[in-house]
Motif scaffolding. Structure first.
Motif, short mmCIF file in Angstrom:
data_model
loop_
_atom_site.label_atom_id
_atom_site.label_comp_id
_atom_site.label_asym_id
_atom_site.label_seq_id
_atom_site.Cartn_x
_atom_site.Cartn_y
_atom_site.Cartn_z
N UNK A 1 0.85 -1.20 0.00
CA UNK A 1 0.00 0.00 0.00
C UNK A 1 0.88 1.24 0.00
N UNK A 2 0.70 2.16 -0.92
CA UNK A 2 1.56 3.35 -0.97
C UNK A 2 1.31 4.22 0.24
N UNK A 3 2.36 4.78 0.78
CA UNK A 3 2.23 5.68 1.92
C UNK A 3 2.29 7.09 1.40
N UNK A 4 1.32 7.89 1.75
CA UNK A 4 1.26 9.25 1.22
C UNK A 4 2.21 10.19 1.93
N UNK A 5 2.63 9.83 3.15
CA UNK A 5 3.47 10.71 3.97
C UNK A 5 4.72 9.93 4.32
N UNK A 6 5.91 10.59 4.26
CA UNK A 6 7.11 9.85 4.67
C UNK A 6 6.93 9.34 6.10
N UNK A 7 7.14 8.04 6.33
CA UNK A 7 6.89 7.49 7.67
C UNK A 7 7.67 8.20 8.76
N UNK A 8 8.87 8.72 8.43
CA UNK A 8 9.66 9.39 9.47
C UNK A 8 8.99 10.65 9.97
N UNK A 9 8.08 11.23 9.18
CA UNK A 9 7.41 12.45 9.61
C UNK A 9 6.17 12.17 10.46
N UNK A 10 5.69 10.94 10.45
CA UNK A 10 4.48 10.63 11.20
C UNK A 10 4.86 10.14 12.59
N UNK A 11 4.09 10.49 13.59
CA UNK A 11 4.44 10.05 14.94
C UNK A 11 4.24 8.53 15.12
N UNK A 12 5.09 7.95 15.97
CA UNK A 12 4.90 6.57 16.36
C UNK A 12 3.78 6.49 17.39
N UNK A 13 3.01 5.43 17.31
CA UNK A 13 1.99 5.14 18.33
C UNK A 13 2.54 4.02 19.19
N UNK A 14 2.74 4.30 20.48
CA UNK A 14 3.37 3.35 21.39
C UNK A 14 2.33 2.87 22.39
N UNK A 15 1.97 1.59 22.31
CA UNK A 15 1.01 1.02 23.26
C UNK A 15 1.79 0.28 24.34
N UNK A 16 1.60 0.67 25.58
CA UNK A 16 2.33 0.05 26.68
C UNK A 16 1.48 -1.07 27.29
N UNK A 17 1.98 -2.29 27.20
CA UNK A 17 1.31 -3.47 27.74
C UNK A 17 -0.17 -3.53 27.37
N UNK A 18 -0.47 -3.43 26.07
CA UNK A 18 -1.87 -3.59 25.68
C UNK A 18 -2.30 -5.04 25.87
N UNK A 19 -3.57 -5.24 26.20
CA UNK A 19 -4.03 -6.59 26.50
C UNK A 19 -4.90 -7.19 25.39
N UNK A 20 -5.88 -6.43 24.90
CA UNK A 20 -6.91 -7.03 24.05
C UNK A 20 -6.57 -6.94 22.57
N UNK A 21 -6.65 -8.07 21.90
CA UNK A 21 -6.40 -8.12 20.46
C UNK A 21 -7.29 -7.12 19.72
N UNK A 22 -8.52 -7.02 20.16
CA UNK A 22 -9.47 -6.13 19.50
C UNK A 22 -8.98 -4.68 19.55
N UNK A 23 -8.45 -4.28 20.70
CA UNK A 23 -7.97 -2.90 20.82
C UNK A 23 -6.74 -2.65 19.95
N UNK A 24 -5.86 -3.64 19.86
CA UNK A 24 -4.67 -3.45 19.04
C UNK A 24 -5.06 -3.41 17.56
N UNK A 25 -5.96 -4.28 17.17
CA UNK A 25 -6.41 -4.28 15.79
C UNK A 25 -7.13 -2.99 15.43
N UNK A 26 -8.00 -2.54 16.34
CA UNK A 26 -8.72 -1.28 16.08
C UNK A 26 -7.77 -0.09 16.09
N UNK A 27 -6.71 -0.18 16.88
CA UNK A 27 -5.68 0.87 16.87
C UNK A 27 -5.02 0.93 15.50
N UNK A 28 -4.66 -0.23 14.96
CA UNK A 28 -4.04 -0.27 13.63
C UNK A 28 -4.98 0.34 12.59
N UNK A 29 -6.25 0.00 12.69
CA UNK A 29 -7.22 0.55 11.74
C UNK A 29 -7.33 2.07 11.87
N UNK A 30 -7.39 2.56 13.13
CA UNK A 30 -7.50 4.00 13.35
C UNK A 30 -6.25 4.71 12.84
#
Lengths: 258, 258
Positions: A1-30
């Motif tokens: 999938x082409x990225x419209x923005x250089x990845x280095x310019x976009x902030x990292x999303x850091x999840x600390x000890x996430x538990x639920x698969x659903x939340x991690x998947x929905x995070x990726x989608x968001x």
């Protein structure tokens, strides 16, 4: 999938000890919804990968596939120059507390080449004080004090949304080029003349009331904020009705002027 | 649960033929996060109530319990004066297309007593054209064109967030009253004097470089944007280090000035 923005310019999303698969998947989608791609997971509870996480990502599997796993938060943020911590309530720390909009404006204005990241805590207990102390500032959300508990992926979504706005990439994808342009005043005035002429022919106005009724109707039409196409459509509709003759009873003048 | 805003002033959230219990529950939670309480469900697929919906609402059961079910969209919006339809892409309709922020600003500025509602379509296919035609304007989301598919509850969240901001209720719940106020300049200057005095005592500055190094350090302290408490803490830390004597080697001047 082409990225419209250089990845280095976009902030990292850091999840600390996430538990639920659903939340991690929905995070990726968001993240994918707003053009973010750098997902970092610190010590996910009960291991990784998690069952069901790909389904919850609903197609944003490129974000999940590129996710990096870290054993500790300091390792996860080692390459970042600007780190923000999301919290649900005041932590009594001597840090600036920013709303998402202000936080992302600051992030968008950071020096070129500086990597940034945003920390999100555990589903139930958030970030601990030592984790928050690693951040440059705190981001919090303007939630109702009656029900402040924001879902993890929902918090990520708000940050992504505000990041995209702050970085100037939030133009509505379709800007109305498929819509007809607003009607010029000449088209409106011509329509008014046509309507008022029809109503004169129909002996619609009670004696002495034409001016006031016509003004009210012009106001009504103005409030419609018509496009050129709207004017054409309305004019055609009126013409069709007029051509129909007197077989149907129209509304009385009081009702039309009310 | 006490409602902070009269329910008549908050927009109704209208879900048309929602399918998944999880999305409806998460919608209720997102609504509660931003003080919305009027949830309307048009013909939910596979019946109502749904198994798992209360769990997904994560405590926002007051929204679910008050939800109303309708057999058709016209019935669901019959009492509303202003209706907005959320769509993921242009529908070619002659309607204004608004970003969430502009849409909610318009909604917040509507005449007193006018009820408003926002329509959200089915998970897979959204609203159909007849449903969109019932709305006064369209709301769309500034998503990445690479991955525009927004989850239903995520879309509700963004609308709730922008509604809360537009209605002037988005003040951060804790406004920093637990934080120490910013340090007055006198406290900073006194700290600079103290630090520079310590460094003089320590014979830190190379000949001729005191002024430049001190200026760089003052700039560094300024960038810290210290609170009164920060200044006290830093001063105490320096005092403690100074009292410790010469047992540890400090950084060299070039490093400190770099």
């Amino acid at each position: 999938m082409p990225l419209e923005i250089p990845p280095a310019d976009t902030p990292a999303i850091v999840l600390v000890e996430p538990q639920l698969a659903e939340n991690i998947g929905m995070t990726a989608r968001a993240m994918a919804n707003f053009g973010l791609s750098d997902l970092r997971l610190v010590n996910p509870k009960n291991g990784w990968p998690k069952k069901g996480v790909r389904e919850a990502a609903s197609g944003a599997t490129h974000v999940l596939d590129a996710a990096r796993i870290y054993a500790s938060l300091p390792e996860a943020i080692a390459d970042l120059g600007l780190v923000l911590a999301t919290t649900a309530r005041s932590r009594g720390q001597m840090k600036r507390v920013l709303a998402p909009e202000a936080a992302m404006a600051e992030l968008a204005a950071r020096p070129a080449g500086q990597r940034a990241g945003i920390l999100f805590g555990r589903e139930r207990v958030g970030l601990d004080n030592d984790e928050v102390s690693l951040a440059d500032a705190i981001v919090t959300f303007p939630v109702s004090p009656d029900f402040p508990s924001l879902n993890l992926a929902q918090a990520v979504l708000l940050v992504g949304y505000e990041w995209r706005r702050a970085s100037g990439r939030a133009a509505i994808p379709f800007s109305g080029e498929m819509l007809s342009p607003p009607a010029p005043k000449a088209a409106l005035l011509s329509l008014f003349d046509y309507v008022e002429g029809l109503l004169d022919e129909a002996a619609f106005y009670p004696p002495g009331k034409r001016e006031g009724i016509a003004r009210n109707m012009r106001d009504m039409f103005h409030r419609m904020a018509m496009t050129e196409q709207d004017v054409r459509t309305l004019r055609g509709a009126l013409r069709a009705i007029a051509a129909r003759g007197d077989s149907g009873a129209g509304p009385g003048p009081d009702e039309a002027a009310g």
